[in-house]
Scaffold this motif. Structure first.
Motif, PDB file in Angstrom:
ATOM      1  N   SER A   1       0.965  -0.999  -0.016  1.00 21.66           N
ATOM      2  CA  SER A   1       0.571  -0.312  -0.043  1.00 21.66           C
ATOM      3  C   SER A   1       0.924   0.991   0.068  1.00 21.66           C
ATOM      4  O   SER A   1      -0.091   2.568  -0.465  1.00 21.66           O
ATOM      5  CB  SER A   1      -1.212  -0.253   1.344  1.00 21.66           C
ATOM      6  N   ILE A   2       2.176   0.729   0.351  1.00 23.97           N
ATOM      7  CA  ILE A   2       3.044   2.383   0.645  1.00 23.97           C
ATOM      8  C   ILE A   2       3.628   2.524  -0.542  1.00 23.97           C
ATOM      9  O   ILE A   2       3.639   3.651  -1.495  1.00 23.97           O
ATOM     10  CB  ILE A   2       4.105   2.020   1.927  1.00 23.97           C
ATOM     11  N   PHE A   3       4.139   1.292  -1.453  1.00 24.61           N
ATOM     12  CA  PHE A   3       4.836   1.510  -2.160  1.00 24.61           C
ATOM     13  C   PHE A   3       3.591   1.736  -3.794  1.00 24.61           C
ATOM     14  O   PHE A   3       4.101   2.142  -4.646  1.00 24.61           O
ATOM     15  CB  PHE A   3       4.631   0.288  -3.310  1.00 24.61           C
ATOM     16  N   GLU A   4       2.340   2.048  -3.480  1.00 25.46           N
ATOM     17  CA  GLU A   4       1.658   2.428  -4.503  1.00 25.46           C
ATOM     18  C   GLU A   4       1.342   4.269  -4.739  1.00 25.46           C
ATOM     19  O   GLU A   4       1.726   4.436  -5.492  1.00 25.46           O
ATOM     20  CB  GLU A   4       0.212   1.933  -3.665  1.00 25.46           C
ATOM     21  N   ILE A   5       1.677   4.566  -3.628  1.00 25.19           N
ATOM     22  CA  ILE A   5       1.535   6.268  -3.178  1.00 25.19           C
ATOM     23  C   ILE A   5       3.402   6.234  -4.058  1.00 25.19           C
ATOM     24  O   ILE A   5       3.115   7.424  -4.616  1.00 25.19           O
ATOM     25  CB  ILE A   5       1.654   6.551  -1.737  1.00 25.19           C
ATOM     26  N   VAL A   6       4.061   5.728  -3.855  1.00 22.29           N
ATOM     27  CA  VAL A   6       5.200   6.309  -4.379  1.00 22.29           C
ATOM     28  C   VAL A   6       5.566   5.494  -5.908  1.00 22.29           C
ATOM     29  O   VAL A   6       6.436   6.998  -6.361  1.00 22.29           O
ATOM     30  CB  VAL A   6       6.298   4.949  -3.024  1.00 22.29           C
ATOM     31  N   SER A   7       4.347   5.357  -6.078  1.00 22.65           N
ATOM     32  CA  SER A   7       4.805   5.011  -7.262  1.00 22.65           C
ATOM     33  C   SER A   7       3.902   5.695  -7.774  1.00 22.65           C
ATOM     34  O   SER A   7       4.468   6.214  -9.212  1.00 22.65           O
ATOM     35  CB  SER A   7       4.718   3.206  -8.412  1.00 22.65           C
ATOM     36  N   ASN A   8       3.369   6.607  -7.824  1.00 23.50           N
ATOM     37  CA  ASN A   8       2.284   7.609  -8.336  1.00 23.50           C
ATOM     38  C   ASN A   8       3.151   8.255  -8.254  1.00 23.50           C
ATOM     39  O   ASN A   8       3.465   9.593 -10.296  1.00 23.50           O
ATOM     40  CB  ASN A   8       1.201   8.184  -7.573  1.00 23.50           C
ATOM     41  N   SER A   9       4.017   8.582  -8.085  1.00 23.84           N
ATOM     42  CA  SER A   9       5.320  10.350  -7.889  1.00 23.84           C
ATOM     43  C   SER A   9       6.163   9.608  -8.838  1.00 23.84           C
ATOM     44  O   SER A   9       6.681  10.458  -9.835  1.00 23.84           O
ATOM     45  CB  SER A   9       5.838  10.427  -6.482  1.00 23.84           C
ATOM     46  N   ILE A  10       6.551   8.344  -8.886  1.00 26.30           N
ATOM     47  CA  ILE A  10       7.796   8.328  -9.756  1.00 26.30           C
ATOM     48  C   ILE A  10       7.097   7.822 -10.908  1.00 26.30           C
ATOM     49  O   ILE A  10       7.521   8.492 -11.780  1.00 26.30           O
ATOM     50  CB  ILE A  10       8.329   6.193  -9.878  1.00 26.30           C
ATOM     51  N   ASP A  11       5.544   7.583 -11.335  1.00 28.48           N
ATOM     52  CA  ASP A  11       5.273   7.996 -12.960  1.00 28.48           C
ATOM     53  C   ASP A  11       5.299   9.541 -13.268  1.00 28.48           C
ATOM     54  O   ASP A  11       5.427   9.273 -14.475  1.00 28.48           O
ATOM     55  CB  ASP A  11       3.588   7.754 -12.492  1.00 28.48           C
ATOM     56  N   GLU A  12       4.857  10.684 -12.354  1.00 24.22           N
ATOM     57  CA  GLU A  12       5.082  11.681 -12.554  1.00 24.22           C
ATOM     58  C   GLU A  12       6.237  12.033 -13.156  1.00 24.22           C
ATOM     59  O   GLU A  12       6.670  12.729 -13.842  1.00 24.22           O
ATOM     60  CB  GLU A  12       4.371  12.437 -11.223  1.00 24.22           C
ATOM     61  N   ALA A  13       7.564  11.312 -12.611  1.00 21.38           N
ATOM     62  CA  ALA A  13       8.781  11.665 -12.569  1.00 21.38           C
ATOM     63  C   ALA A  13       9.258  11.204 -13.896  1.00 21.38           C
ATOM     64  O   ALA A  13      10.062  11.969 -14.389  1.00 21.38           O
ATOM     65  CB  ALA A  13       9.541  11.391 -11.290  1.00 21.38           C
ATOM     66  N   ARG A  14       8.678  10.225 -14.206  1.00 26.66           N
ATOM     67  CA  ARG A  14       9.505   9.907 -14.990  1.00 26.66           C
ATOM     68  C   ARG A  14       8.834  10.372 -16.952  1.00 26.66           C
ATOM     69  O   ARG A  14       9.400  10.272 -17.552  1.00 26.66           O
ATOM     70  CB  ARG A  14       9.424   8.339 -15.753  1.00 26.66           C
ATOM     71  N   ASP A  15       7.568  10.759 -16.369  1.00 21.04           N
ATOM     72  CA  ASP A  15       6.678  11.693 -17.469  1.00 21.04           C
ATOM     73  C   ASP A  15       7.436  12.960 -18.005  1.00 21.04           C
ATOM     74  O   ASP A  15       6.613  14.066 -18.626  1.00 21.04           O
ATOM     75  CB  ASP A  15       5.855  11.462 -16.899  1.00 21.04           C
ATOM     76  N   GLY A  16       8.377  13.027 -17.101  1.00 18.57           N
ATOM     77  CA  GLY A  16       9.324  14.684 -17.313  1.00 18.57           C
ATOM     78  C   GLY A  16       9.094  15.513 -16.208  1.00 18.57           C
ATOM     79  O   GLY A  16       9.687  17.099 -16.511  1.00 18.57           O
ATOM     80  N   HIS A  17       8.250  15.610 -14.914  1.00 16.99           N
ATOM     81  CA  HIS A  17       8.139  16.337 -14.002  1.00 16.99           C
ATOM     82  C   HIS A  17       8.442  15.968 -13.034  1.00 16.99           C
ATOM     83  O   HIS A  17       8.122  15.394 -12.224  1.00 16.99           O
ATOM     84  CB  HIS A  17       6.414  16.415 -14.076  1.00 16.99           C
ATOM     85  N   GLY A  18       9.830  16.607 -12.640  1.00 19.16           N
ATOM     86  CA  GLY A  18      10.299  16.779 -11.511  1.00 19.16           C
ATOM     87  C   GLY A  18      11.451  15.869 -11.631  1.00 19.16           C
ATOM     88  O   GLY A  18      11.391  14.286 -11.956  1.00 19.16           O
ATOM     89  N   ASP A  19      12.634  16.115 -10.717  1.00 20.61           N
ATOM     90  CA  ASP A  19      13.252  14.995 -10.208  1.00 20.61           C
ATOM     91  C   ASP A  19      13.433  14.563  -9.157  1.00 20.61           C
ATOM     92  O   ASP A  19      14.890  14.106  -9.271  1.00 20.61           O
ATOM     93  CB  ASP A  19      14.347  14.881 -11.327  1.00 20.61           C
ATOM     94  N   THR A  20      13.205  14.585  -8.150  1.00 18.86           N
ATOM     95  CA  THR A  20      13.469  14.015  -7.292  1.00 18.86           C
ATOM     96  C   THR A  20      12.269  13.868  -6.150  1.00 18.86           C
ATOM     97  O   THR A  20      10.757  14.780  -6.098  1.00 18.86           O
ATOM     98  CB  THR A  20      13.652  15.448  -5.857  1.00 18.86           C
ATOM     99  N   ILE A  21      12.225  12.415  -5.281  1.00  9.09           N
ATOM    100  CA  ILE A  21      10.863  12.234  -4.229  1.00  9.09           C
ATOM    101  C   ILE A  21      11.743  11.942  -2.502  1.00  9.09           C
ATOM    102  O   ILE A  21      12.421  11.341  -2.871  1.00  9.09           O
ATOM    103  CB  ILE A  21      10.343  10.683  -4.942  1.00  9.09           C
TER     104      ILE A  21
END
Length: 663
Positions: free
Chosen positions: A40-60
């Protein structure tokens, strides 16, 4: 008696709202325990990773808080939470409170072409499974704030102007212990997941703060960061080290196809990095940034492509002997350091936990991709190709030799102990109840005679060993299993052996359920020779049956050093301080004192009292604590570390001068 309710139309009910997750967390997260909570924790992290990989932000930033809550902060666009005209609802309701909603379902799939969270369950499911959750979102010049309690929104959407330049989302929540049986996800899980995500998202920085773990250097919360500028290529190089057989080779490609004729085409993006090493072995597969613990399609591709290309090379160069069997993937795997990262616009996971994918086209595309680049690699780097294939052949020969050894060991140890085929000089006990049976391993025939006459023959069995047995730490397996003493002892114990090492894992015949005794007791004289025999037996058990030590089945019988006799009583002193205490207790009484004899010279009554009687004997349980230290000491005293042994003797030899058996 209450009337049983009838099964009719009104019997059918459905879970609604948060109950869909809160009452059935295992359906969504794969488990209702700590593993499900971690997912359940990974699901939230993965959303941020999807956003970063799409070119929006380089730090989580991820924080494991003292109170068990979790914070995930990204610097992407910030999720849209305001009014949605098309749905005629607020977007926050869709994202936080609606299953299968999000920015990954559009016809054109313009958002998140290659997404880690394609199923659209993550944010909502985690929110439903939390005791509380807060969300702070920065976008479009506004700061949005939301509060949730046990899956329900509290207070609606708070919106205020924001003059800062940052955008992104901060999700802070605490997993609910009413949903999960265990919410204490260890810090090691976070470190492993974040490191893996850094590996497959080149240039993305992942920062972890653990408020539950202190940095020993500073006393402050543990902080760690990961960033691989060149992604999987840097990770393979780091894993293999500087002395790999070949440099890292990396490749990437794209393909378009379909899993079935009646399904639409989808795009697959593939990258792989690998090298060969005779010291390190690694296989890791990632898809849409998710680590595929169980592989699936990418694993099938690797097995097929590498075996095909290396086998082709060996045949073309006539490196197989006449009649020799072909290599297997195990021979390749034993020297391969390989990581692949693939992305697809359509993904078939085995389940929501995303530990394996089943796409037929991904398997086909990756197989063709790897075959092509391996062929190019072998043509462009003939020296490296030769190194690789020769090492694979060495691995094959080692595997085949190990298999022959396994068969030989199995044949050696499979002989059953029965009346017609008895291990020489083994004396069994009467009971067949393994939970009561004890095996005394004694030193020599004379000791066996004393133990035999003093034992309780109902549950105490005896196995004599002749002199100093083979040092199992230095000997190879072929030599070990030529020793009748060792083979007989293994037969008597009945549990088989467990052999370590890269190839020897398959040789293990060990089965704890077949152990015929509840206690394995090493019983030797209390002198230098006895101690050495005891050490050699322990070394044998440590090498061949370490589980017996780890599970607490191995004991040492303490023999008294002195026998002190007065008119009224006999005292047995096991140490010098005990002797001094007894003499003080005796006071002015007349007594005789003598150094204890060897086991073979003891009378049955004394043997029973000091060594065999559960009420009065002293047994030392051999503990598995500090296994690394035990291994180091065995290596120094009995292994091939001659320099270490010399240094140890120089430092500590003087401490044992009084124990030396020299005249």
């Amino acid at each position: 008696m209450a009337r049983k309710q009838e099964y009719g139309n009104e019997s059918i009910t459905s879970l609604k709202g948060a109950d869909r997750v809160r009452k059935r967390p295992a359906v969504i997260f794969g488990s209702d325990g700590v593993e499900g909570c971690a997912h359940s924790i990974f699901e939230i992290v993965s959303n941020s990773i999807d956003e970063a990989r799409d070119g929006h932000g380089d730090t989580i930033n991820v924080t494991r808080c003292k109170d068990g809550s979790v914070i995930v902060e990204d610097f992407g666009r910030g999720m849209p939470v305001d009014w949605n005209k098309g749905e005629e609802r607020y977007n926050w309701e869709l994202l936080f409170c609606e299953m299968y909603a999000g920015g990954k379902y559009g016809e054109g799939e313009d958002n998140y072409e290659f997404s880690l969270g394609l199923n659209g369950l993550g944010l909502c499911a985690t929110q439903y499974a939390s005791a509380w959750m807060t969300a702070d979102i920065y976008r479009d010049g506004f700061h949005y704030h939301l509060d949730f309690q046990k899956g329900e929104n509290v207070g609606g959407l708070h919106k205020e102007p924001y003059k800062g330049r940052r955008t992104g989302s901060i999700i802070h929540w605490k997993p609910d212990d009413e949903v999960f049986t265990d919410i204490d996800v260890p810090g090691s899980y976070y470190k492993d997941v974040l490191r893996r995500q850094a590996v497959v998202n080149a240039g993305l920085t992942l920062n972890f703060t653990d408020e539950k773990e202190k940095d020993p250097a500073t006393g402050k919360p543990w902080k760690e960061s990961w960033c691989y500028e060149h992604g999987i290529a840097d990770y393979v190089a780091e894993t293999a080290g500087e002395d790999s057989l070949t440099p890292v080779f990396s490749c990437e490609s794209e393909a378009t196809g379909r899993d079935r004729e009646d399904q639409p085409d989808y795009k697959v993006k593939m990258s792989a990095a690998f090298c060969f090493s005779n010291k390190v072995q690694l296989l890791e597969y990632y898809h849409n940034s998710s680590w595929l613990e169980h592989g699936g399609s990418p694993e099938h591709a690797v097995r097929t492509a590498f075996v095909y290309q290396i086998n082709k090379y060996l045949k073309d160069k006539n490196l197989y002997k006449k009649g020799e069997s072909a290599i297997s993937f195990q021979d390749v795997q034993d020297c391969l350091v390989y990581v692949s990262s693939s992305f697809s616009t359509r993904t078939s996971y085995e389940n929501q936990t995303k530990k394996a994918i089943t796409n037929k086209f991904v398997s086909q595309a990756m197989t063709d991709f790897l075959k092509h680049y391996l062929e190019v690699y072998f043509l462009e780097k003939p020296d490296e190709a030769q190194k690789i294939c020769q090492q694979v052949l060495v691995n094959k020969q080692s595997r085949e030799h190990a298999e022959k050894t396994r068969q030989s060991i199995k044949k050696t140890l499979s002989t059953q102990i029965d009346l017609a085929n008895r291990v020489q000089k083994f004396v069994d006990c009467r009971t067949k109840d393994a939970s009561r049976r004890e095996l005394y391993i004694v030193e020599g025939d004379s000791a066996m005679g004393a133990v035999k006459t003093s034992r309780d023959s109902e549950y105490q069995a005896i196995m004599p060993i002749r002199g100093k047995i083979l040092n199992c730490l230095k000997a190879d397996y072929a030599r070990i299993f030529k020793s009748d003493v060792i083979v007989d002892l293994i037969k008597v114990m009945g549990c088989g052996v467990e052999l370590g090492g890269k190839h020897n894992k398959e040789l293990a015949t060990f089965n704890l359920d077949n152990l015929r005794f509840n206690k394995i007791v090493i019983c030797t004289d209390a002198d230098v020779d006895g101690y050495q025999i005891r050490t050699l037996v322990l070394t044998m058990l440590y090498r061949l049956t370490p589980t017996l030590i780890n599970e607490g089945y191995v004991y040492i019988a303490e023999s008294p050093l002195y026998e002190i006799t007065t008119k009224d009583r006999t005292y047995f002193a096991y140490t010098e301080p005990e002797k001094a205490t007894f003499l003080e207790e005796i006071g002015d009484k007349k007594y005789t004192i003598q150094r204890s004899k060897g086991l073979g010279e003891n009378d049955p009554e004394m043997m029973w009292l000091t060594t065999m009687n559960p009420e009065s004997r002293r047994l030392i349980k051999v503990m598995p604590t500090d296994v690394e230290r035990t291994a180091q000491v065995f290596d120094i005293l009995l292994g091939d570390n001659l320099a270490g042994r010399k240094e140890h003797i120089a430092q500590h030899g003087a401490e044992y001068l009084d124990d030396l058996d020299v005249s």
